[in-house]
Design a protein around this motif. Structure first.
Motif, PDB file in Angstrom:
ATOM      1  N   TYR A  64       0.848  -1.182   0.000  1.00 48.62           N
ATOM      2  CA  TYR A  64       0.000   0.000   0.000  1.00 48.62           C
ATOM      3  C   TYR A  64       0.885   1.233   0.000  1.00 48.62           C
ATOM      4  CZ  TYR A  64      -4.417  -2.385   0.933  1.00 48.62           C
ATOM      5  OH  TYR A  64      -5.538  -3.162   0.844  1.00 48.62           O
ATOM      6  N   SER A  65       0.641   2.115  -0.969  1.00 48.08           N
ATOM      7  CA  SER A  65       1.322   3.405  -1.033  1.00 48.08           C
ATOM      8  C   SER A  65       0.335   4.467  -0.582  1.00 48.08           C
ATOM      9  CB  SER A  65       1.778   3.709  -2.458  1.00 48.08           C
ATOM     10  OG  SER A  65       2.753   2.776  -2.867  1.00 48.08           O
ATOM     11  N   VAL A  66       0.832   5.410   0.187  1.00 50.27           N
ATOM     12  CA  VAL A  66      -0.014   6.412   0.808  1.00 50.27           C
ATOM     13  C   VAL A  66       0.422   7.802   0.366  1.00 50.27           C
ATOM     14  CG1 VAL A  66      -0.745   7.345   3.036  1.00 50.27           C
ATOM     15  CG2 VAL A  66      -0.317   4.892   2.798  1.00 50.27           C
ATOM     16  N   ASP A 127     -16.791   2.464   2.900  1.00 49.89           N
ATOM     17  CA  ASP A 127     -17.026   2.854   1.509  1.00 49.89           C
ATOM     18  C   ASP A 127     -16.433   4.231   1.208  1.00 49.89           C
ATOM     19  OD1 ASP A 127     -18.334   0.454   1.101  1.00 49.89           O
ATOM     20  OD2 ASP A 127     -20.351   1.326   1.075  1.00 49.89           O
ATOM     21  N   THR A 128     -16.598   5.178   2.116  1.00 51.08           N
ATOM     22  CA  THR A 128     -16.073   6.527   1.906  1.00 51.08           C
ATOM     23  C   THR A 128     -14.554   6.528   1.985  1.00 51.08           C
ATOM     24  OG1 THR A 128     -18.115   7.416   2.859  1.00 51.08           O
ATOM     25  CG2 THR A 128     -16.271   8.935   2.623  1.00 51.08           C
ATOM     26  N   LEU A 129     -13.995   5.786   2.930  1.00 52.96           N
ATOM     27  CA  LEU A 129     -12.538   5.662   3.032  1.00 52.96           C
ATOM     28  C   LEU A 129     -11.969   5.132   1.714  1.00 52.96           C
ATOM     29  CD1 LEU A 129     -10.697   3.866   5.960  1.00 52.96           C
ATOM     30  CD2 LEU A 129     -10.047   3.523   3.612  1.00 52.96           C
ATOM     31  N   LYS A 130     -12.525   4.047   1.216  1.00 56.75           N
ATOM     32  CA  LYS A 130     -12.001   3.430  -0.008  1.00 56.75           C
ATOM     33  C   LYS A 130     -12.127   4.347  -1.229  1.00 56.75           C
ATOM     34  CE  LYS A 130     -10.285  -0.476   1.168  1.00 56.75           C
ATOM     35  NZ  LYS A 130      -8.842  -0.630   1.007  1.00 56.75           N
ATOM     36  N   SER A 131     -13.165   5.161  -1.277  1.00 59.94           N
ATOM     37  CA  SER A 131     -13.360   6.003  -2.458  1.00 59.94           C
ATOM     38  C   SER A 131     -12.657   7.360  -2.361  1.00 59.94           C
ATOM     39  CB  SER A 131     -14.849   6.212  -2.735  1.00 59.94           C
ATOM     40  OG  SER A 131     -15.447   6.980  -1.721  1.00 59.94           O
ATOM     41  N   GLU A 132     -12.338   7.828  -1.158  1.00 59.35           N
ATOM     42  CA  GLU A 132     -11.851   9.200  -1.022  1.00 59.35           C
ATOM     43  C   GLU A 132     -10.475   9.372  -0.388  1.00 59.35           C
ATOM     44  OE1 GLU A 132     -14.730  11.944   0.525  1.00 59.35           O
ATOM     45  OE2 GLU A 132     -16.388  10.929  -0.510  1.00 59.35           O
ATOM     46  N   VAL A 133      -9.939   8.360   0.257  1.00 59.99           N
ATOM     47  CA  VAL A 133      -8.623   8.495   0.887  1.00 59.99           C
ATOM     48  C   VAL A 133      -7.576   7.965  -0.087  1.00 59.99           C
ATOM     49  CG1 VAL A 133      -7.188   7.851   2.859  1.00 59.99           C
ATOM     50  CG2 VAL A 133      -9.638   8.294   3.193  1.00 59.99           C
ATOM     51  N   PRO A 134      -6.549   8.777  -0.408  1.00 64.04           N
ATOM     52  CA  PRO A 134      -5.568   8.388  -1.431  1.00 64.04           C
ATOM     53  C   PRO A 134      -4.546   7.352  -0.936  1.00 64.04           C
ATOM     54  CG  PRO A 134      -5.050  10.576  -0.606  1.00 64.04           C
ATOM     55  CD  PRO A 134      -6.330  10.154   0.052  1.00 64.04           C
ATOM     56  N   TRP A 136      -3.140   3.590  -2.356  1.00 65.11           N
ATOM     57  CA  TRP A 136      -3.148   2.774  -3.572  1.00 65.11           C
ATOM     58  C   TRP A 136      -2.486   1.432  -3.321  1.00 65.11           C
ATOM     59  CZ3 TRP A 136      -1.038   7.888  -3.965  1.00 65.11           C
ATOM     60  CH2 TRP A 136      -2.003   8.833  -4.332  1.00 65.11           C
ATOM     61  N   LYS A 137      -3.061   0.419  -3.936  1.00 66.04           N
ATOM     62  CA  LYS A 137      -2.614  -0.961  -3.768  1.00 66.04           C
ATOM     63  C   LYS A 137      -1.793  -1.389  -4.981  1.00 66.04           C
ATOM     64  CE  LYS A 137      -6.085  -3.766  -3.527  1.00 66.04           C
ATOM     65  NZ  LYS A 137      -7.144  -4.731  -3.163  1.00 66.04           N
ATOM     66  N   GLY A 142       0.647 -13.707  -8.721  1.00 63.28           N
ATOM     67  CA  GLY A 142       1.228 -15.035  -8.661  1.00 63.28           C
ATOM     68  C   GLY A 142       1.994 -15.414  -9.913  1.00 63.28           C
ATOM     69  N   ALA A 143       1.589 -14.860 -11.058  1.00 62.79           N
ATOM     70  CA  ALA A 143       2.255 -15.164 -12.331  1.00 62.79           C
ATOM     71  C   ALA A 143       3.539 -14.355 -12.512  1.00 62.79           C
ATOM     72  CB  ALA A 143       1.307 -14.888 -13.495  1.00 62.79           C
ATOM     73  N   GLY A 144       3.853 -13.492 -11.544  1.00 59.36           N
ATOM     74  CA  GLY A 144       5.110 -12.750 -11.610  1.00 59.36           C
ATOM     75  C   GLY A 144       4.977 -11.283 -11.967  1.00 59.36           C
ATOM     76  N   GLY A 145       3.842 -10.838 -12.476  1.00 63.75           N
ATOM     77  CA  GLY A 145       3.667  -9.430 -12.815  1.00 63.75           C
ATOM     78  C   GLY A 145       3.186  -8.623 -11.623  1.00 63.75           C
ATOM     79  N   THR A 146       2.903  -7.373 -11.872  1.00 64.37           N
ATOM     80  CA  THR A 146       2.327  -6.506 -10.849  1.00 64.37           C
ATOM     81  C   THR A 146       1.164  -5.737 -11.437  1.00 64.37           C
ATOM     82  OG1 THR A 146       3.751  -4.592 -11.302  1.00 64.37           O
ATOM     83  CG2 THR A 146       4.562  -6.210  -9.698  1.00 64.37           C
ATOM     84  N   GLU A 147       0.344  -5.178 -10.548  1.00 61.36           N
ATOM     85  CA  GLU A 147      -0.822  -4.431 -10.973  1.00 61.36           C
ATOM     86  C   GLU A 147      -1.149  -3.393  -9.900  1.00 61.36           C
ATOM     87  OE1 GLU A 147      -5.007  -5.902 -12.586  1.00 61.36           O
ATOM     88  OE2 GLU A 147      -4.706  -6.450 -10.487  1.00 61.36           O
ATOM     89  N   TRP A 148      -1.359  -2.150 -10.335  1.00 60.76           N
ATOM     90  CA  TRP A 148      -1.819  -1.077  -9.444  1.00 60.76           C
ATOM     91  C   TRP A 148      -3.335  -1.088  -9.400  1.00 60.76           C
ATOM     92  CZ3 TRP A 148       0.942   1.780  -6.132  1.00 60.76           C
ATOM     93  CH2 TRP A 148       2.315   1.840  -6.310  1.00 60.76           C
ATOM     94  N   VAL A 149      -3.891  -0.924  -8.191  1.00 64.34           N
ATOM     95  CA  VAL A 149      -5.340  -0.886  -7.996  1.00 64.34           C
ATOM     96  C   VAL A 149      -5.678   0.399  -7.233  1.00 64.34           C
ATOM     97  CG1 VAL A 149      -7.315  -2.067  -6.963  1.00 64.34           C
ATOM     98  CG2 VAL A 149      -5.414  -3.402  -7.893  1.00 64.34           C
TER      99      VAL A 149
END
Length: 152
Positions: A64-66, A127-134, A136-137, A142-149
């Motif tokens: 998690y990046s903040v 719900d408000t925390l997830k939508s409004e607090v910056p 990022w995941k 598992g296949a070796g790549g990465t993904e930002w969410v």
């Protein structure tokens, strides 16, 4: 870190007992204890944990990046929810840094005189925390790549 939330007339409308982002493991017991109050018969807790999959892909771990404004935004969001919810007390903790599968990523709780208000406030807070607090995941797949969410 307890802060009362007041309306325009100065009347207390709720209390934020905890609103923090931490690198160290989170305690569900700490959050639960912070919202308990003699006037509250309903207490609701939501615990979000790191799962081993997302969107059909295996997840090995995540980070998690903040954003620098995230702590202030979490505090603000907690105050807004406490003011509009009818809950007496609300609390939120969110992890930052590296997490493994099964680690606790977020804990939110709300207490109120009755269960309906506690459930509604807890749901509103997560719900408000997830939508409004910056926050990022960055998932390590598992296949070796990465993904930002959750990126804007």
């Amino acid at each position: 870190m307890e802060h009362d939330v007041t309306d325009a007339a100065g009347a207390t409308t709720g209390t934020v007992t905890l609103a923090q982002i931490r690198e160290e493991p989170l305690s569900v017991d700490e959050v639960l204890a912070s919202v308990q109050h003699p006037t509250c018969g309903g207490v609701t807790v939501f615990v979000g944990m790191v799962r081993d999959h997302d969107g059909g892909q295996d997840v090995a771990s995540l980070d998690y990046s903040v954003h620098p404004t995230a702590q202030a935004r979490l505090t603000e969001v907690s105050h807004v929810v406490a003011a509009r919810s009818g809950a007496v007390r609300v609390a939120a903790l969110h992890r930052s840094g590296h997490l493994e599968i099964g680690d606790v990523a977020v804990v939110v709780a709300a207490s109120a005189p009755h269960r309906d208000a506690a459930f509604a406030a807890c749901r509103d807070l997560i719900d408000t925390l997830k939508s409004e607090v910056p926050i990022w995941k960055h998932q390590h797949l598992g296949a070796g790549g990465t993904e930002w969410v959750g990126m804007p």
